[in-house]
Design a protein around this motif. Structure first.
Motif, PDB file in Angstrom:
ATOM      1  N   ASP A 139       0.812  -1.220   0.000  1.00 28.26           N
ATOM      2  CA  ASP A 139       0.000   0.000   0.000  1.00 28.26           C
ATOM      3  C   ASP A 139       0.844   1.269   0.000  1.00 28.26           C
ATOM      4  O   ASP A 139       0.314   2.367   0.149  1.00 28.26           O
ATOM      5  CB  ASP A 139      -0.938   0.011   1.212  1.00 28.26           C
ATOM      6  N   HIS A 140       2.166   1.152  -0.170  1.00 28.31           N
ATOM      7  CA  HIS A 140       3.098   2.285  -0.174  1.00 28.31           C
ATOM      8  C   HIS A 140       2.987   3.110   1.108  1.00 28.31           C
ATOM      9  O   HIS A 140       3.072   4.340   1.097  1.00 28.31           O
ATOM     10  CB  HIS A 140       2.897   3.171  -1.410  1.00 28.31           C
ATOM     11  N   HIS A 141       2.756   2.415   2.216  1.00 35.09           N
ATOM     12  CA  HIS A 141       2.846   3.027   3.542  1.00 35.09           C
ATOM     13  C   HIS A 141       3.969   2.325   4.306  1.00 35.09           C
ATOM     14  O   HIS A 141       4.303   1.169   4.039  1.00 35.09           O
ATOM     15  CB  HIS A 141       1.526   2.888   4.308  1.00 35.09           C
ATOM     16  N   TRP A 142       4.524   3.019   5.301  1.00 34.75           N
ATOM     17  CA  TRP A 142       5.607   2.435   6.081  1.00 34.75           C
ATOM     18  C   TRP A 142       5.080   1.325   6.982  1.00 34.75           C
ATOM     19  O   TRP A 142       4.048   1.483   7.643  1.00 34.75           O
ATOM     20  CB  TRP A 142       6.288   3.502   6.936  1.00 34.75           C
ATOM     21  N   HIS A 143       5.782   0.195   7.004  1.00 39.32           N
ATOM     22  CA  HIS A 143       5.475  -0.920   7.893  1.00 39.32           C
ATOM     23  C   HIS A 143       6.739  -1.281   8.669  1.00 39.32           C
ATOM     24  O   HIS A 143       7.837  -1.308   8.111  1.00 39.32           O
ATOM     25  CB  HIS A 143       4.971  -2.127   7.101  1.00 39.32           C
ATOM     26  N   SER A 144       6.560  -1.557   9.944  1.00 35.86           N
ATOM     27  CA  SER A 144       7.681  -1.840  10.838  1.00 35.86           C
ATOM     28  C   SER A 144       7.747  -3.329  11.135  1.00 35.86           C
ATOM     29  O   SER A 144       6.726  -3.962  11.428  1.00 35.86           O
ATOM     30  CB  SER A 144       7.506  -1.050  12.141  1.00 35.86           C
ATOM     31  N   VAL A 145       8.954  -3.915  11.050  1.00 30.91           N
ATOM     32  CA  VAL A 145       9.166  -5.337  11.312  1.00 30.91           C
ATOM     33  C   VAL A 145      10.282  -5.493  12.343  1.00 30.91           C
ATOM     34  O   VAL A 145      11.334  -4.862  12.217  1.00 30.91           O
ATOM     35  CB  VAL A 145       9.568  -6.108  10.034  1.00 30.91           C
ATOM     36  N   VAL A 146      10.044  -6.335  13.349  1.00 32.36           N
ATOM     37  CA  VAL A 146      11.078  -6.694  14.318  1.00 32.36           C
ATOM     38  C   VAL A 146      11.086  -8.213  14.463  1.00 32.36           C
ATOM     39  O   VAL A 146      10.043  -8.828  14.723  1.00 32.36           O
ATOM     40  CB  VAL A 146      10.837  -6.038  15.696  1.00 32.36           C
ATOM     41  N   ILE A 147      12.263  -8.823  14.268  1.00 29.39           N
ATOM     42  CA  ILE A 147      12.451 -10.264  14.463  1.00 29.39           C
ATOM     43  C   ILE A 147      13.365 -10.445  15.670  1.00 29.39           C
ATOM     44  O   ILE A 147      14.504  -9.959  15.680  1.00 29.39           O
ATOM     45  CB  ILE A 147      13.085 -10.919  13.221  1.00 29.39           C
ATOM     46  N   LEU A 158       4.937  -7.215  13.465  1.00 32.19           N
ATOM     47  CA  LEU A 158       4.643  -6.399  12.291  1.00 32.19           C
ATOM     48  C   LEU A 158       3.635  -5.329  12.704  1.00 32.19           C
ATOM     49  O   LEU A 158       2.495  -5.662  13.060  1.00 32.19           O
ATOM     50  CB  LEU A 158       4.084  -7.257  11.152  1.00 32.19           C
ATOM     51  N   ASP A 159       4.040  -4.068  12.688  1.00 34.46           N
ATOM     52  CA  ASP A 159       3.134  -2.952  12.999  1.00 34.46           C
ATOM     53  C   ASP A 159       2.367  -3.195  14.306  1.00 34.46           C
ATOM     54  O   ASP A 159       1.138  -3.173  14.347  1.00 34.46           O
ATOM     55  CB  ASP A 159       2.132  -2.732  11.849  1.00 34.46           C
ATOM     56  N   ARG A 160       3.096  -3.484  15.358  1.00 33.90           N
ATOM     57  CA  ARG A 160       2.535  -3.685  16.709  1.00 33.90           C
ATOM     58  C   ARG A 160       1.804  -5.010  16.890  1.00 33.90           C
ATOM     59  O   ARG A 160       1.339  -5.321  17.982  1.00 33.90           O
ATOM     60  CB  ARG A 160       1.591  -2.543  17.111  1.00 33.90           C
ATOM     61  N   GLY A 161       1.620  -5.775  15.838  1.00 32.73           N
ATOM     62  CA  GLY A 161       0.986  -7.090  15.966  1.00 32.73           C
ATOM     63  C   GLY A 161       2.060  -8.156  16.099  1.00 32.73           C
ATOM     64  O   GLY A 161       2.854  -8.373  15.185  1.00 32.73           O
ATOM     65  N   ALA A 162       2.121  -8.843  17.243  1.00 36.10           N
ATOM     66  CA  ALA A 162       3.203  -9.779  17.529  1.00 36.10           C
ATOM     67  C   ALA A 162       2.732 -11.225  17.413  1.00 36.10           C
ATOM     68  O   ALA A 162       1.599 -11.557  17.774  1.00 36.10           O
ATOM     69  CB  ALA A 162       3.764  -9.528  18.921  1.00 36.10           C
TER      70      ALA A 162
END
Length: 316
Positions: A139-147, A158-162
């Motif tokens: 969607d050409h919006h910023w998404h955050s990922v943490v592994i 992913l975007d606060r959903g763990a």
């Protein structure tokens, strides 16, 4: 309360005197103009934000090479943000000769994380673990990922959903050889490397086990692959949205003496029915029509001078 515009083109700007930190902004209309017409367009401008951004063109791959040619880790923390309009693409990848690998990629606009901590006598399939999360991430919006990995225990955010899960197999260490790459898989001649698309879009704040990858790339401490271009500003797609009411339409001239008819567009609507596109072929050869029928996109191609007179396709 802020007074708004009184016509369709005027812009009214309000600057807040104090910064507001919020996840949501709610608009409550209090009044509208004397003619009874209601209309609102609003933009919210945030404060200045600085981050190292890398633009991947879909060809270039950015490798981070290990000093000792091998990396054996019991714990990993990888964090980044990405923005793309593409539904497929490899975000990061690393592999080792003992069958270990780690891959984060987009498939059908969903995020897929794959991990294998090594091969035992049962073969590599036994240790393979794959988790899918998110949707419509193109969607050409910023998404955050943490592994976050501690042995076989994984947290994927992913975007606060763990999501929390454990890997298959019996090994705890991730053994990688030579490098971990961002933006794609280096071409190795293996079928898997050529069949997966490289990432096309922007990434920022790439952090691999405490190492700021974007900062190293900006300071030219990393050598990107010699295929494609790496730039440090996010290229925004240039689009002009057009609003249609119940009676308006947009007419564009056709192209004479061309056998090819090609059209692409994005749309959004609350209406379950409506005509999206209509075109008449030259010399009365037929028509093509794209419409919404009960919330499904339907394509009708009517060709007058062939045995197969009409083609109807429905999707969505």
């Amino acid at each position: 309360a802020f007074p708004g515009n009184i016509n369709s083109d005027g812009v009214v700007r309000h600057d807040l005197q104090h910064a507001v930190i919020a996840r949501y902004v709610r608009i409550v209309p209090l009044d509208w103009n004397g003619e009874g017409h209601i209309g609102l367009r609003i933009e919210v401008y945030g404060c200045s934000y600085w981050a190292d951004v890398i633009n991947f063109d879909g060809h270039v791959v950015l490798p981070y090479r290990f000093r000792n040619k091998k990396m054996k880790t019991l714990k990993d923390v990888i964090a980044l943000k990405f923005k793309t309009s593409e539904s497929e693409g490899v975000i990061l990848h690393g592999e080792g000769q003992q069958g270990d690998y780690i891959t984060l990629e987009l498939k059908k606009a969903k995020l897929v994380f794959s991990l294998n901590l090594g091969i035992n006598q049962l073969g590599p399939i036994y240790g393979h673990t794959s988790v899918t999360t998110g949707s419509l991430l193109d969607d050409h919006h910023w998404h955050s990922v943490v592994i976050e990995r501690q042995g076989r225990s994984i947290n994927l955010t992913l975007d606060r959903g763990a999501q929390h899960f454990r890997t298959n197999g019996e090994f705890d260490y991730l053994d990688l050889d030579y490098e971990i790459t961002f933006g794609g898989i280096p071409f190795s001649g293996k079928p898997s490397s050529s069949s997966r698309k490289n990432f096309k879009g922007c990434m920022e704040s790439i952090n691999y086990n405490g190492i700021n990858i974007t900062d190293l790339a900006r300071r030219k401490k990393l050598e990107p692959s010699n295929v494609g271009n790496l730039s440090f500003s996010c290229v925004e797609p240039y689009t002009v949205p057009v609003f249609f009411n119940a009676t308006s339409y947009l007419e564009v001239p056709g192209r004479l003496h061309q056998d090819l008819f090609s059209v692409s567009f994005q749309f959004r609507t609350w209406n379950p029915n409506g005509l999206l596109l209509f075109s008449q072929f030259a010399d009365n050869l037929g028509t093509v029509e794209i419409d919404l029928t009960e919330s499904k996109v339907a394509v009708h191609i009517n060709v007058t001078q062939t045995k197969m007179s009409q083609i109807d396709i429905s999707s969505g």
